[in-house]
Design an enzyme around this catalytic site. Structure first.
Site, PDB file in Angstrom:
ATOM      1  N   SER A 156       0.791  -1.220   0.000  1.00  0.00           N
ATOM      2  CA  SER A 156       0.000   0.000   0.000  1.00  0.00           C
ATOM      3  C   SER A 156       0.825   1.272   0.000  1.00  0.00           C
ATOM      4  O   SER A 156       0.312   2.341  -0.263  1.00  0.00           O
ATOM      5  CB  SER A 156      -0.927   0.017   1.219  1.00  0.00           C
ATOM      6  N   LYS A 157       2.101   1.182   0.327  1.00  0.00           N
ATOM      7  CA  LYS A 157       2.924   2.386   0.382  1.00  0.00           C
ATOM      8  C   LYS A 157       4.203   2.180  -0.418  1.00  0.00           C
ATOM      9  O   LYS A 157       4.777   1.103  -0.431  1.00  0.00           O
ATOM     10  CB  LYS A 157       3.275   2.730   1.829  1.00  0.00           C
TER      11      LYS A 157
END
Length: 203
Positions: free
Chosen positions: A9-10
């Site tokens: 997600s990052k």
């Protein structure tokens, strides 16, 4: 051919792909057949997934580490797997709550069918709540001054409605008593909040 897809997600290094990559390699996928994205699952633009889907051919199987690595949301997940199935591509989840899903097996097809049914149930509930909310708003009356003003209640109804494929924007605007310009100033075509919409809900 087995093809893998992985996502974190990052993209700032706080999450790594090592665990997903190891699982996909252990499942028999060649390293050059693994695609990846370093982005939020909610983002439409995921070049790794786009390239992965383009690479798949009939007879191939797409593998992911966990179910939530593939779809932005449940509906996107269901639609993506249905599209793969229609092209003769299999789909398999290696671990987590979706580990029983393997569309190459009857059991896996059954499990995925349950997920699809839950997605349809969720859409029906949202649609029903939207209709009830609109009817309630009409009963309270929205004629007269300020009919083109967006309120937080109208915005929440619009967010739910815009997520439905069958929603006709012109009809929705009429029901809410706002112009199309007002609606799109607060929401995107897919129901995602824009800056004005975010500010309205934060008041």
């Amino acid at each position: 051919m087995l093809i893998g897809y992985m996502r974190v997600s990052k993209a700032d290094g706080s999450q790594v792909l090592d665990m997903q990559r190891d699982a996909l390699l252990a499942a028999g996928i060649c390293a050059e057949h693994i695609y990846q994205d370093l982005a939020s699952g909610s983002l439409d633009a995921r070049p790794g997934l786009i390239n992965c889907l383009k690479a798949l051919r009939a007879g191939d199987t797409l593998l992911v580490w966990k179910l939530d690595r593939l779809g932005r949301n449940l509906r996107h997940l269901i639609n993506t797997v249905h599209e793969l199935t229609s092209k003769g591509v299999g789909f398999q989840v290696l671990t987590g709550h979706g580990a029983s899903i393997n569309t190459r097996t009857p059991e896996g097809q059954l499990v995925f069918g349950i997920f699809a049914a839950l997605a349809e149930f969720e859409r029906a509930l949202i649609s029903e709540r939207t209709k009830v909310g609109l009817a309630s708003a009409r009963a309270r009356g929205r004629n007269g001054g300020g009919q083109y003003k967006m309120t937080s209640a109208k915005l929440r109804l619009a967010m739910a409605a815009m997520g439905q494929k069958e929603t006709v924007v012109s009809d929705l605007c009429k029901e809410l008593g706002v112009t199309r310009q007002t609606l799109y100033r607060h929401l995107g075509p897919d129901g995602v909040l824009r800056q004005d919409g975010q500010k309205l809900l934060e008041r």
